[in-house]
Motif scaffolding. Structure first.
Motif, short mmCIF file in Angstrom:
data_model
loop_
_atom_site.label_atom_id
_atom_site.label_comp_id
_atom_site.label_asym_id
_atom_site.label_seq_id
_atom_site.Cartn_x
_atom_site.Cartn_y
_atom_site.Cartn_z
N LEU A 1 0.84 -1.24 0.31
CA LEU A 1 0.02 -0.02 0.40
C LEU A 1 0.86 1.45 0.07
N SER A 2 0.34 2.41 -0.99
CA SER A 2 1.08 3.42 -0.53
C SER A 2 0.67 4.23 0.72
N SER A 3 1.43 5.30 1.05
CA SER A 3 1.07 5.95 2.22
C SER A 3 1.34 7.74 1.76
N THR A 4 2.00 7.76 0.62
CA THR A 4 2.22 8.94 -0.80
C THR A 4 1.00 9.57 -1.31
N GLY A 5 0.44 8.62 -1.84
CA GLY A 5 -0.65 9.04 -2.75
C GLY A 5 -1.78 7.88 -2.87
N LEU B 1 -6.10 3.76 -3.85
CA LEU B 1 -6.09 3.52 -1.85
C LEU B 1 -5.07 4.24 -1.79
N ALA B 2 -4.81 4.97 -0.55
CA ALA B 2 -3.83 5.17 0.26
C ALA B 2 -4.27 5.12 1.52
N VAL B 3 -3.42 5.36 2.54
CA VAL B 3 -3.14 5.66 3.87
C VAL B 3 -2.41 5.86 4.52
N ALA B 4 -2.79 7.21 5.26
CA ALA B 4 -2.02 7.53 6.18
C ALA B 4 -0.95 7.45 6.77
N ALA B 5 -0.67 6.49 6.93
CA ALA B 5 1.35 6.49 7.51
C ALA B 5 1.49 4.99 6.89
N PRO B 6 2.71 4.72 7.02
CA PRO B 6 3.26 3.52 6.79
C PRO B 6 2.78 2.58 8.27
#
Length: 295
Positions: free
Chosen positions: A80-84, A140-145
């Protein structure tokens, strides 16, 4: 002020004794984000609360396994990406190793995707789009690693009961875990105050009622969301066992069975003014001891 005698007492021993086998299955099947050979689990049980109950044994909550009854959650995206926002793609593989393309609509959607970090932060409830070949996709983007658990909540066509399968997918980066907030039955979000009230006894059906207020007055005109006035997901701290319940018609009243003593994070979604908001609560239950909450 909330008054509840339910506490986290002997949780480690109780959870290991009652659900050690389920946790072992979840760890064995869930953490690998790559598709894995089918691992047969137990029958899914219950229409409004999704869980599983092997014949002649204790209930196993949903979401602990990546495969069950020949169905398997197979991610096609390995991170998953936490940057976009990036596309997250997956398939549901059926008992004959075929990609499932036919689903029964439940709560106005063919499939509900729940994403949450393993420290129970960053909750998202998404509705991916399915291509004709059975591949599901959502941006999908997540807020943090960190390590995330992805739950697919669905009902294959021709099956009488729904399934909830779960798999771990990482979001690379510097992981900074957060401490779970303490127990409480009042949550504020965007100026709304949401209060839970009810009795909670682990291993038994419990009744929880939610009220929504703003500026000290009850909110009128809550809008239907997914065919109901609210949507509740509960996740058990530690193994992230998944409980998914819906309210009685026309009410924010829920019947839910917490399977064991322990700590749970509750995510209550409601819609007002055209916007869906999520109120979050931490609940602890103690073995054999009912707790009462007053908002």
């Amino acid at each position: 002020m909330v008054n509840t005698p339910v506490r986290l007492a002997g949780f480690g021993l109780g959870l290991v004794a009652v659900f050690g086998a389920a946790l072992g299955l979840g760890r064995a099947a869930g953490p690998d984000a790559r598709p894995s050979p089918a691992a047969h689990g137990a029958d899914q049980h219950g229409a409004d609360q999704h869980g599983a109950e092997p014949a002649g044994s204790t209930k196993i909550p949903g979401g602990l396994q990546v495969a069950q009854d020949g169905y398997r959650l197979a991610p096609l995206t390995d991170a998953l990406s936490s940057t976009g926002a990036q596309p997250f793609r997956f398939r549901i593989i059926g008992p004959a190793e075929e990609t499932v393309t036919a689903f029964t609509t439940t709560h106005e959607r063919e499939l509900h995707l729940i994403v949450v970090r393993r420290d129970l932060t960053g909750y998202q409830h998404l509705h991916p789009q399915r291509a004709a070949n059975g591949t599901w996709e959502v941006r999908l983007a997540v807020a943090a690693p960190g390590g995330y658990r992805v739950f697919a909540d669905f009902q294959p066509a021709g099956r009488d009961e729904p399934l909830t399968l779960g798999v771990d997918v990482p979001a690379p980066g510097d992981y900074q875990p957060r401490q779970l907030p303490g127990p409480g039955f009042v949550s504020t979000v965007d100026g709304y105050t949401v209060t839970l009230d009810g009795d909670v006894t682990p291993g038994e059906e419990s009744q929880l009622t939610a009220t929504v207020s703003r500026d000290g007055a009850p909110v009128a005109g809550l809008e239907p969301y997914l065919g109901a006035l609210g949507h509740l997901v509960a996740l058990r701290d530690g193994d992230l066992a998944y409980l998914h319940v819906h309210p009685e018609a026309g009410k924010l009243a829920f019947t839910v069975e917490f399977p064991s003593p322990g700590t749970y994070r509750l995510f209550l979604e409601f819609k007002h003014g055209g916007t869906v908001r999520t109120a979050e609560f931490t609940l602890t239950t103690e073995h054999g001891e009912p707790g009462h909450t007053h908002g």
